[in-house]
Design an enzyme around this catalytic site. Sequence first.
Site, PDB file in Angstrom:
ATOM      1  CD  GLU A 130      -4.189  -6.041   4.654  1.00  0.00           C
ATOM      2  OE1 GLU A 130      -3.066  -5.754   5.082  1.00  0.00           O
ATOM      3  OE2 GLU A 130      -5.152  -5.243   4.674  1.00  0.00           O
ATOM      4  CD  GLU A 156      -3.206  -0.866   2.041  1.00  0.00           C
ATOM      5  OE1 GLU A 156      -3.125   0.044   2.884  1.00  0.00           O
ATOM      6  OE2 GLU A 156      -4.203  -1.603   1.912  1.00  0.00           O
TER       7      GLU A 156
END
Length: 459
Positions: free
Chosen positions: A266, A164
């Site tokens: 995730e 990220e």
Amino acid sequence: MARLYSTLLTGACLCAGVFGEIIKRQQGSLPPVTSEGNAFWAGGERFYIRGVAYQPGGAADAADPLLDMSSLTRDIQRFVELGINTIRVYTIDNSQPHDEAMQMLDDAGIYLALDANTPEFSLNRESLTTLHQSYNDVYLKSVFGTINNFAGYSNLLLFFSGNEVINARNNTHAAPYIKAVTRDMKQYISAQASRPIPVGYSSADVAENIESQALFFACGEDEWARSDFFAFNDYSWCDPSSLQQSGWDQKVETYRDYGLPLFLSEFGCITNTRQWGEIEALYSEEMTVAYSGGLAYEYTLEANGYGLVEQSGNGITPNADFRRLKAAYTATPNPSGDGGASRSRTVPECPPRTREWDVDTENLPEIPARARNYIRNGVSNGPGLEAESSQWRGQPSSTKPDLSDGVTESEDVSSNNNGSSSGSSGSGSGGDGESGAAGLSISTGLFGVAAAVVVFFSM
């Protein structure tokens, strides 16, 4: 035309290190996993990731969960109960050996998906200046130290080169630097390890640019800079939901012709009670044509409200989320055969610059000179978790921050590798060669339209 990245090893081959080397670990019972076509494979069979994120204490604690043998022994029993085959660990101490933990995981049939960065050794996305400065030799030495520490374990599944780093519309300028780290890791593995180890990026699911990210990390003429997989953190399925309601059916169409293994690094929305209905969808042939499973977030209950077990002192108690996830995994076998995977790999065109994707070059920063030497000679252990941040300490790339003089090709090391990220281990010991040489909205088939450029096979 940007200058070629052809000075990596002037007068030397990118081969086994003479100073540092991958430590030869005990070989476990699990077969190594490789990236081929748009899927993972192990022992000739398609491999699906069925796992959980495992970082007790959360990112702020920054402790290595693989060094706490008492807790890990306890937790592995729960991993087996859940029926998973993979855990993701975000932070480890790369100055310490992990033989005991990795053997315990192997005995339990569990692979490790590992982030190569730590809180103090990572890219700073704030600006081009901070990106350029943080992409330095001290940072890369830590990344290479992590590779050294874990590449010798056969149940090391893959490395994440970043997580990220791009998390909004206004920091896509970080993409070339992430791609450079992927390139450098793959070349280090090729030079210093004895087998292919997939390297790729874990992305935030930013609706405005997620497709551009997927294209960018798979595109380009430089095979070393292309990822071996693409993953993203997806919380768009919030129970009660379905393939259609969550939009996952459209994502499958988007990525159906994507040339790399794709998985969820995730998942597990907590907006409502988690029934884990996405498990049945994720491992159905409707999705396995494009997806290779995923990692539920997360194992230990943290302040953010996510968690499968609650910790009290030295004990843990599985909660209702744990029990429902266990039931979902138990009720959902993997598809038989190859699940619709393709063993051929296509290379898409790079995405154009847009308001949401502020990248208009295929140039990458040249690897810092000392880090180039690390690829040639290897490194010893990494700096661990107590070391001072690498942000302002290292030698940055000689390339300008805006990459106007960046590089477009890596040194050809194909004669030394066993795949897209492999090589032969070296011998020798000693120093580290420090002396430096000098919302989804694209049309169906996007990747398929752009992909008929190159077809290759990984071994």
